[in-house]
Design a protein around this motif. Sequence first.
Motif, PDB file in Angstrom:
ATOM      1  N   ALA A  83       0.738  -1.191  -0.058  1.00 34.46           N
ATOM      2  CA  ALA A  83       0.507   0.016   0.167  1.00 34.46           C
ATOM      3  C   ALA A  83       0.539   1.398  -0.483  1.00 34.46           C
ATOM      4  O   ALA A  83       0.437   2.234  -0.814  1.00 34.46           O
ATOM      5  CB  ALA A  83      -1.041   0.114   1.210  1.00 34.46           C
ATOM      6  N   SER A  84       1.764   1.902   0.598  1.00 33.67           N
ATOM      7  CA  SER A  84       2.585   2.247   0.554  1.00 33.67           C
ATOM      8  C   SER A  84       3.725   2.971  -0.400  1.00 33.67           C
ATOM      9  O   SER A  84       3.478   4.031  -0.959  1.00 33.67           O
ATOM     10  CB  SER A  84       3.614   2.392   1.434  1.00 33.67           C
ATOM     11  OG  SER A  84       4.456   1.087   1.770  1.00 33.67           O
ATOM     12  N   VAL A  85       4.098   1.906  -1.148  1.00 32.26           N
ATOM     13  CA  VAL A  85       4.875   1.724  -2.195  1.00 32.26           C
ATOM     14  C   VAL A  85       3.896   2.161  -3.330  1.00 32.26           C
ATOM     15  O   VAL A  85       3.672   3.341  -4.668  1.00 32.26           O
ATOM     16  CB  VAL A  85       5.347   0.199  -2.908  1.00 32.26           C
ATOM     17  CG1 VAL A  85       4.958   0.378  -4.571  1.00 32.26           C
ATOM     18  CG2 VAL A  85       6.628   0.401  -2.177  1.00 32.26           C
ATOM     19  N   ILE A  86       2.154   1.797  -3.408  1.00 31.94           N
ATOM     20  CA  ILE A  86       1.660   1.951  -4.814  1.00 31.94           C
ATOM     21  C   ILE A  86       0.904   4.100  -4.308  1.00 31.94           C
ATOM     22  O   ILE A  86       0.773   4.777  -5.185  1.00 31.94           O
ATOM     23  CB  ILE A  86      -0.558   1.487  -4.282  1.00 31.94           C
ATOM     24  CG1 ILE A  86       0.356  -0.075  -5.052  1.00 31.94           C
ATOM     25  CG2 ILE A  86      -1.335   1.714  -4.966  1.00 31.94           C
ATOM     26  CD1 ILE A  86      -0.982  -1.308  -4.858  1.00 31.94           C
ATOM     27  N   LEU A  87       0.828   4.211  -2.629  1.00 31.98           N
ATOM     28  CA  LEU A  87       0.243   5.543  -3.101  1.00 31.98           C
ATOM     29  C   LEU A  87       1.750   6.671  -2.622  1.00 31.98           C
ATOM     30  O   LEU A  87       1.459   7.182  -3.582  1.00 31.98           O
ATOM     31  CB  LEU A  87       0.614   5.306  -0.514  1.00 31.98           C
ATOM     32  CG  LEU A  87       0.371   6.754  -0.271  1.00 31.98           C
ATOM     33  CD1 LEU A  87      -0.837   7.493  -0.795  1.00 31.98           C
ATOM     34  CD2 LEU A  87       0.350   6.940   1.470  1.00 31.98           C
ATOM     35  N   LEU A  88       2.179   5.592  -2.794  1.00 35.44           N
ATOM     36  CA  LEU A  88       4.089   7.235  -3.685  1.00 35.44           C
ATOM     37  C   LEU A  88       4.171   7.393  -4.728  1.00 35.44           C
ATOM     38  O   LEU A  88       4.280   7.860  -5.335  1.00 35.44           O
ATOM     39  CB  LEU A  88       5.287   6.084  -2.828  1.00 35.44           C
ATOM     40  CG  LEU A  88       5.851   6.455  -1.191  1.00 35.44           C
ATOM     41  CD1 LEU A  88       6.557   5.607  -0.408  1.00 35.44           C
ATOM     42  CD2 LEU A  88       5.763   8.125  -0.866  1.00 35.44           C
ATOM     43  N   SER A  89       3.775   5.458  -5.214  1.00 38.22           N
ATOM     44  CA  SER A  89       3.499   6.174  -6.731  1.00 38.22           C
ATOM     45  C   SER A  89       2.916   6.507  -7.438  1.00 38.22           C
ATOM     46  O   SER A  89       2.864   7.064  -8.616  1.00 38.22           O
ATOM     47  CB  SER A  89       3.859   4.731  -7.353  1.00 38.22           C
ATOM     48  OG  SER A  89       1.919   4.049  -8.047  1.00 38.22           O
ATOM     49  N   THR A  90       1.083   7.239  -6.423  1.00 32.66           N
ATOM     50  CA  THR A  90       0.038   7.613  -7.259  1.00 32.66           C
ATOM     51  C   THR A  90       0.134   9.252  -6.578  1.00 32.66           C
ATOM     52  O   THR A  90      -0.691  10.357  -6.645  1.00 32.66           O
ATOM     53  CB  THR A  90      -0.850   6.944  -6.725  1.00 32.66           C
ATOM     54  OG1 THR A  90      -1.272   6.534  -6.042  1.00 32.66           O
ATOM     55  CG2 THR A  90      -0.924   5.479  -7.561  1.00 32.66           C
ATOM     56  N   VAL A 131      -7.403   4.406  -2.579  1.00 29.93           N
ATOM     57  CA  VAL A 131      -7.261   3.010  -1.792  1.00 29.93           C
ATOM     58  C   VAL A 131      -6.430   2.676  -1.447  1.00 29.93           C
ATOM     59  O   VAL A 131      -6.246   2.496   0.318  1.00 29.93           O
ATOM     60  CB  VAL A 131      -8.013   2.368  -2.815  1.00 29.93           C
ATOM     61  CG1 VAL A 131      -8.013   0.790  -2.516  1.00 29.93           C
ATOM     62  CG2 VAL A 131      -9.756   3.025  -3.231  1.00 29.93           C
ATOM     63  N   ALA A 132      -5.413   2.880  -1.869  1.00 25.34           N
ATOM     64  CA  ALA A 132      -4.393   2.881  -0.764  1.00 25.34           C
ATOM     65  C   ALA A 132      -3.423   3.097   0.122  1.00 25.34           C
ATOM     66  O   ALA A 132      -3.335   3.100   1.653  1.00 25.34           O
ATOM     67  CB  ALA A 132      -2.839   2.826  -1.749  1.00 25.34           C
ATOM     68  N   ALA A 133      -4.053   4.563  -0.119  1.00 21.65           N
ATOM     69  CA  ALA A 133      -3.952   5.613   1.597  1.00 21.65           C
ATOM     70  C   ALA A 133      -4.627   5.005   2.736  1.00 21.65           C
ATOM     71  O   ALA A 133      -4.160   4.655   3.589  1.00 21.65           O
ATOM     72  CB  ALA A 133      -4.239   6.754   1.478  1.00 21.65           C
ATOM     73  N   TYR A 134      -6.372   4.347   2.310  1.00 21.17           N
ATOM     74  CA  TYR A 134      -6.863   3.483   3.610  1.00 21.17           C
ATOM     75  C   TYR A 134      -6.711   2.921   3.736  1.00 21.17           C
ATOM     76  O   TYR A 134      -6.634   2.116   4.990  1.00 21.17           O
ATOM     77  CB  TYR A 134      -8.338   3.658   2.525  1.00 21.17           C
ATOM     78  CG  TYR A 134      -9.372   3.247   3.703  1.00 21.17           C
ATOM     79  CD1 TYR A 134     -10.763   4.181   4.789  1.00 21.17           C
ATOM     80  CD2 TYR A 134      -9.686   1.516   3.292  1.00 21.17           C
ATOM     81  CE1 TYR A 134     -11.181   3.757   5.530  1.00 21.17           C
ATOM     82  CE2 TYR A 134     -11.093   1.437   4.028  1.00 21.17           C
ATOM     83  CZ  TYR A 134     -11.528   2.302   5.208  1.00 21.17           C
ATOM     84  OH  TYR A 134     -12.934   1.410   6.222  1.00 21.17           O
ATOM     85  N   VAL A 135      -6.026   1.698   3.141  1.00 23.29           N
ATOM     86  CA  VAL A 135      -5.332   0.078   3.166  1.00 23.29           C
ATOM     87  C   VAL A 135      -4.019   0.486   3.941  1.00 23.29           C
ATOM     88  O   VAL A 135      -4.478   0.030   5.274  1.00 23.29           O
ATOM     89  CB  VAL A 135      -5.576  -0.378   2.656  1.00 23.29           C
ATOM     90  CG1 VAL A 135      -4.284  -1.539   2.959  1.00 23.29           C
ATOM     91  CG2 VAL A 135      -5.943  -1.226   1.571  1.00 23.29           C
TER      92      VAL A 135
END
Length: 115
Positions: free
Chosen positions: A13-20, A75-79
């Motif tokens: 989730a943190s990798v997805i959040l950082l990439s978006t 959504v990644a931030a929520y996860v």
Amino acid sequence: MKKFGLLVAGGIASVILLSTIGPMVGLLVSLLLLYFIFKQFLKAESTGGKIGLGIIGFIVLMASIHNAPAIIGVVAAYVLYLVYKKWNENKHTKIKEESDPFVNFEKQWNELNKY
């Protein structure tokens, strides 16, 4: 094992959040622009002004749609938030049980009532 799963989910989730982050900022800016254009559209009295603001609003709306991957980041931030809550859930319940003197009394009272 539960902590390992939370660690993996939080890492993904943190990798997805950082990439978006880029699309998230772009979506925020374009939605703010769209809001102000809409407010000016409602205030405009001339037909030409409304047509011009409508065209600009349409262009900004297309830019907002272009930043749709930002929703995945939200959504990644929520996860990530849920993982954080689950990670700290056990700590808070253990501390609460240990510091509460009535919990121990209630356990002993229930044991006495069994006989």
